[in-house]
Design a protein around this motif. Structure first.
Motif, mmCIF file in Angstrom:
data_model
loop_
_atom_site.group_PDB
_atom_site.id
_atom_site.type_symbol
_atom_site.label_atom_id
_atom_site.label_comp_id
_atom_site.label_asym_id
_atom_site.label_seq_id
_atom_site.Cartn_x
_atom_site.Cartn_y
_atom_site.Cartn_z
ATOM 1 N N LEU A 84 0.814 -1.206 0.000
ATOM 2 C CA LEU A 84 0.000 0.000 0.000
ATOM 3 C C LEU A 84 0.853 1.264 0.000
ATOM 4 O O LEU A 84 0.334 2.356 -0.183
ATOM 5 C CB LEU A 84 -0.929 0.009 1.213
ATOM 6 C CG LEU A 84 -1.991 -1.091 1.221
ATOM 7 C CD1 LEU A 84 -2.794 -1.014 2.499
ATOM 8 C CD2 LEU A 84 -2.881 -1.008 0.012
ATOM 9 N N SER A 85 2.161 1.124 0.164
ATOM 10 C CA SER A 85 3.023 2.304 0.245
ATOM 11 C C SER A 85 2.967 3.133 -1.028
ATOM 12 O O SER A 85 3.048 4.361 -0.979
ATOM 13 C CB SER A 85 4.458 1.901 0.566
ATOM 14 O OG SER A 85 4.965 1.056 -0.448
ATOM 15 N N VAL A 86 2.822 2.507 -2.176
ATOM 16 C CA VAL A 86 2.742 3.244 -3.440
ATOM 17 C C VAL A 86 1.509 4.131 -3.435
ATOM 18 O O VAL A 86 1.570 5.309 -3.793
ATOM 19 C CB VAL A 86 2.721 2.269 -4.638
ATOM 20 C CG1 VAL A 86 2.464 2.999 -5.936
ATOM 21 C CG2 VAL A 86 4.022 1.491 -4.701
ATOM 22 N N ALA A 124 1.375 8.258 -3.258
ATOM 23 C CA ALA A 124 0.656 9.017 -4.288
ATOM 24 C C ALA A 124 -0.360 9.959 -3.654
ATOM 25 O O ALA A 124 -0.500 11.114 -4.076
ATOM 26 C CB ALA A 124 -0.028 8.068 -5.263
ATOM 27 N N LEU A 125 -1.051 9.486 -2.617
ATOM 28 C CA LEU A 125 -2.021 10.340 -1.929
ATOM 29 C C LEU A 125 -1.323 11.498 -1.212
ATOM 30 O O LEU A 125 -1.818 12.635 -1.223
ATOM 31 C CB LEU A 125 -2.838 9.519 -0.938
ATOM 32 C CG LEU A 125 -3.818 8.530 -1.564
ATOM 33 C CD1 LEU A 125 -4.414 7.633 -0.488
ATOM 34 C CD2 LEU A 125 -4.905 9.251 -2.333
ATOM 35 N N LYS A 126 -0.174 11.237 -0.604
ATOM 36 C CA LYS A 126 0.584 12.297 0.056
ATOM 37 C C LYS A 126 1.043 13.338 -0.956
ATOM 38 O O LYS A 126 1.005 14.541 -0.687
ATOM 39 C CB LYS A 126 1.792 11.717 0.793
ATOM 40 C CG LYS A 126 1.442 11.000 2.075
ATOM 41 C CD LYS A 126 2.682 10.445 2.747
ATOM 42 C CE LYS A 126 2.353 9.727 4.041
ATOM 43 N NZ LYS A 126 3.552 9.127 4.653
ATOM 44 N N GLU A 127 1.487 12.872 -2.114
ATOM 45 C CA GLU A 127 1.931 13.798 -3.156
ATOM 46 C C GLU A 127 0.775 14.679 -3.625
ATOM 47 O O GLU A 127 0.933 15.882 -3.797
ATOM 48 C CB GLU A 127 2.501 13.007 -4.335
ATOM 49 C CG GLU A 127 3.105 13.874 -5.407
ATOM 50 C CD GLU A 127 3.745 13.065 -6.516
ATOM 51 O OE1 GLU A 127 3.641 13.503 -7.671
ATOM 52 O OE2 GLU A 127 4.336 12.013 -6.228
ATOM 53 N N GLN A 128 -0.402 14.070 -3.806
ATOM 54 C CA GLN A 128 -1.582 14.851 -4.190
ATOM 55 C C GLN A 128 -1.929 15.869 -3.112
ATOM 56 O O GLN A 128 -2.272 17.006 -3.405
ATOM 57 C CB GLN A 128 -2.777 13.925 -4.438
ATOM 58 C CG GLN A 128 -2.779 13.275 -5.784
ATOM 59 C CD GLN A 128 -2.877 14.293 -6.893
ATOM 60 O OE1 GLN A 128 -1.877 14.564 -7.555
ATOM 61 N NE2 GLN A 128 -4.010 14.860 -7.113
ATOM 62 N N ASP A 129 -1.838 15.449 -1.851
ATOM 63 C CA ASP A 129 -2.128 16.345 -0.740
ATOM 64 C C ASP A 129 -1.157 17.525 -0.738
ATOM 65 O O ASP A 129 -1.563 18.677 -0.532
ATOM 66 C CB ASP A 129 -2.065 15.574 0.578
ATOM 67 C CG ASP A 129 -2.553 16.388 1.754
ATOM 68 O OD1 ASP A 129 -3.652 16.988 1.647
ATOM 69 O OD2 ASP A 129 -1.834 16.443 2.769
ATOM 70 N N ASN A 130 0.128 17.254 -0.966
ATOM 71 C CA ASN A 130 1.125 18.331 -1.023
ATOM 72 C C ASN A 130 0.820 19.304 -2.149
ATOM 73 O O ASN A 130 0.931 20.521 -1.986
ATOM 74 C CB ASN A 130 2.531 17.758 -1.190
ATOM 75 C CG ASN A 130 3.022 17.068 0.066
ATOM 76 O OD1 ASN A 130 2.537 17.329 1.167
ATOM 77 N ND2 ASN A 130 3.975 16.172 -0.086
ATOM 78 N N LYS A 131 0.427 18.783 -3.299
ATOM 79 C CA LYS A 131 0.094 19.646 -4.434
ATOM 80 C C LYS A 131 -1.108 20.518 -4.115
ATOM 81 O O LYS A 131 -1.146 21.695 -4.467
ATOM 82 C CB LYS A 131 -0.172 18.806 -5.684
ATOM 83 C CG LYS A 131 1.085 18.218 -6.289
ATOM 84 C CD LYS A 131 0.775 17.385 -7.513
ATOM 85 C CE LYS A 131 2.042 16.768 -8.076
ATOM 86 N NZ LYS A 131 1.765 15.912 -9.235
ATOM 87 N N MET A 132 -2.103 19.925 -3.442
ATOM 88 C CA MET A 132 -3.288 20.699 -3.068
ATOM 89 C C MET A 132 -2.917 21.793 -2.073
ATOM 90 O O MET A 132 -3.407 22.923 -2.166
ATOM 91 C CB MET A 132 -4.364 19.778 -2.507
ATOM 92 C CG MET A 132 -5.000 18.895 -3.561
ATOM 93 S SD MET A 132 -6.254 17.788 -2.887
ATOM 94 C CE MET A 132 -7.492 18.942 -2.379
#
Length: 112
Positions: A81-83, A87-95
């Motif tokens: 699940l780390s991938v 990916a969710l963390k990266e999206q959160d950072n972008k937001m």
């Protein structure tokens, strides 16, 4: 021959399977490390691949996505699940970056 089941007690369907097309552990003696079930999805004899492999020890690999509407238990046995988490963390950072830009633009507009 488009599919080959070389391991003892294994079953192969589909076309041009990779795993189990040659002996995994033993062709004559039962082994938990042997392939139990394989769905081959290769293009030809030079391009073998598998859509699904199941070993007798229960190890299962799927080439692609698995969709489940629900599962039993708390999910603690789910792996890799780390991938998704990254990916969710990266999206959160972008937001968060977008929100910061919007705040700066609003401040600029209000100050002018």
């Amino acid at each position: 021959v488009r599919t080959t089941a070389s391991d003892r007690s294994s079953l192969v369907v589909g076309e041009y399977n990779l795993l189990g097309s040659t002996v995994t552990n033993s062709a004559t003696v039962f082994s938990l490390e042997n392939t139990a079930f394989v769905i081959g999805n290769g293009a030809d004899a030079d391009n073998k691949s598998d859509a699904l492999t199941v070993l007798f020890d229960g190890t299962t690999n799927v080439a692609g996505s698995v969709t489940a509407t629900e599962f039993i238990g708390d999910g603690s046995q789910l792996t890799n699940l780390s991938v998704l988490i990254n990916a969710l963390k990266e999206q959160d950072n972008k937001m968060n970056e977008q929100e910061a830009r919007i705040e700066r633009l609003e401040k600029l507009l209000l100050d002018s």
